[in-house]
Design an enzyme around this catalytic site. Structure first.
Site, mmCIF file in Angstrom:
data_model
loop_
_atom_site.group_PDB
_atom_site.id
_atom_site.type_symbol
_atom_site.label_atom_id
_atom_site.label_comp_id
_atom_site.label_asym_id
_atom_site.label_seq_id
_atom_site.Cartn_x
_atom_site.Cartn_y
_atom_site.Cartn_z
ATOM 1 N N VAL A 1 -9.987 -0.105 5.421
ATOM 2 C CA VAL A 1 -10.404 -0.967 6.525
ATOM 3 C C VAL A 1 -9.711 -2.326 6.438
ATOM 4 O O VAL A 1 -9.930 -3.189 7.280
ATOM 5 C CB VAL A 1 -11.948 -1.120 6.563
ATOM 6 C CG1 VAL A 1 -12.604 0.237 6.788
ATOM 7 C CG2 VAL A 1 -12.488 -1.774 5.288
ATOM 8 N N HIS B 1 -11.387 4.911 9.301
ATOM 9 C CA HIS B 1 -12.735 4.437 8.973
ATOM 10 C C HIS B 1 -13.035 3.043 9.512
ATOM 11 O O HIS B 1 -13.953 2.386 9.038
ATOM 12 C CB HIS B 1 -12.946 4.484 7.445
ATOM 13 C CG HIS B 1 -12.925 5.883 6.894
ATOM 14 N ND1 HIS B 1 -12.721 6.173 5.566
ATOM 15 C CD2 HIS B 1 -13.097 7.077 7.523
ATOM 16 C CE1 HIS B 1 -12.765 7.494 5.399
ATOM 17 N NE2 HIS B 1 -12.974 8.062 6.569
ATOM 18 N N THR C 1 -5.767 8.061 -2.801
ATOM 19 C CA THR C 1 -7.081 8.504 -2.307
ATOM 20 C C THR C 1 -7.598 9.618 -3.202
ATOM 21 O O THR C 1 -6.829 10.473 -3.666
ATOM 22 C CB THR C 1 -7.034 8.978 -0.835
ATOM 23 O OG1 THR C 1 -8.290 9.584 -0.506
ATOM 24 C CG2 THR C 1 -5.912 9.942 -0.545
#
Ligand code: APR
Length: 229
Positions: A88, A104, A171
């Site tokens: 974000v 997101h 990730t």
């Protein structure tokens, strides 16, 4: 031009100074997700939720893109590049990448708490209780919380399906539907994963695993890919 798609997660921003979510020192070790990042938390204690995101927003403003964010921009010289990020923060934007899809949400934006399409830039502001959207509702962070829909996933799946090359950076691939973007890249001739901590059983055949941190692994990989083509 070939399509090169990059899926990024918190690990790419770790060396800029932003904490990841899982693992040692991860954000979810110090915070209970259900107290700060769910619609139920927002119902129960919006002031606490706002405090959490106001703090994280300050952190984002404080840090800078690192060598990994910057190296990814170089790929645009030879490829049609799309970055799909779970992050974000705005570090890909500040590094100079052109096409970025935020799965997101974006912490530097706020939105109406009744209409998800009414989104506004926060500039240098935080969000406080009593800050209203023009529709009269309390402003909330423009963040996809646990248990909420991920509206951008449909675009992201289509982008992943069209990838000729896929790069996955930083990730844990533990959160769905984002994690399904790796198997969605069915047409990718090459898939690379950059992560210092890849699970022992890996991600499957045909995936090149680069067990390095983003600031080491990504610039090396970018050089290699640009030389290959
Ligand atoms: N370079 C590359 N990867 C790194 C680095 C680094 N310097 N440091 C850590 N990593 C890796 C870790 O090994 C881990 O696999 O980054 C990954 C971070 O995983 P998570 O903390 O689970 O972050 P992410 O996968 O982005 O989480 C997905 O979960 O709570 C949410 O909404 C939040 O978007 C987030 C989603």
């Amino acid at each position: 031009m070939k399509n090169l798609v990059i899926l990024t997660g918190a690990g790419i921003s770790a060396e800029s100074g932003l904490a990841t979510f899982r693992g040692n020192g991860g954000l979810w070790e110090g915070y209970n997700v259900y107290e700060v990042a769910t619609p139920e938390a927002w119902e129960r204690d919006p002031a606490m939720v706002l405090r959490f995101y106001n703090w994280r927003r300050q952190e984002v403003r404080r840090v800078k893109p690192n060598a990994a964010h910057l190296a990814l921009v170089e790929l645009e010289k030879q490829f049609d590049v799309t970055i799909i990020t779970q992050n974000v923060d705005d570090l890909h934007e500040r590094a100079g990448s052109s096409k970025i899809l935020h799965l997101h949400g974006e912490i530097l934006k706020a939105r109406s708490s009744v209409n998800p399409d009414r989104i506004m830039e926060l500039g240098d502001k935080d969000i406080e209780l009593g800050d209203l959207c023009e529709d009269g509702s309390q402003l909330r962070p423009h963040i996809v919380w646990f248990g909420e829909d991920v509206p951008e996933i449909y675009n992201a799946m289509e982008i992943a399906r069209r990838a000729d090359i896929l790069i996955v950076v930083g990730t844990s691939l533990q959160v769905y539907p984002a994690a399904s973007l790796l198997p969605a890249a069915v047409n990718a001739q090459r898939v690379y994963v950059v992560n210092p901590d890849i699970p022992d059983d890996g991600y499957g055949n045909g995936i090149t695993e680069i067990r390095k941190t983003a600031t080491l692994g990504v610039p090396e990989l970018v050089k290699k890919i640009l030389k290959l083509t």
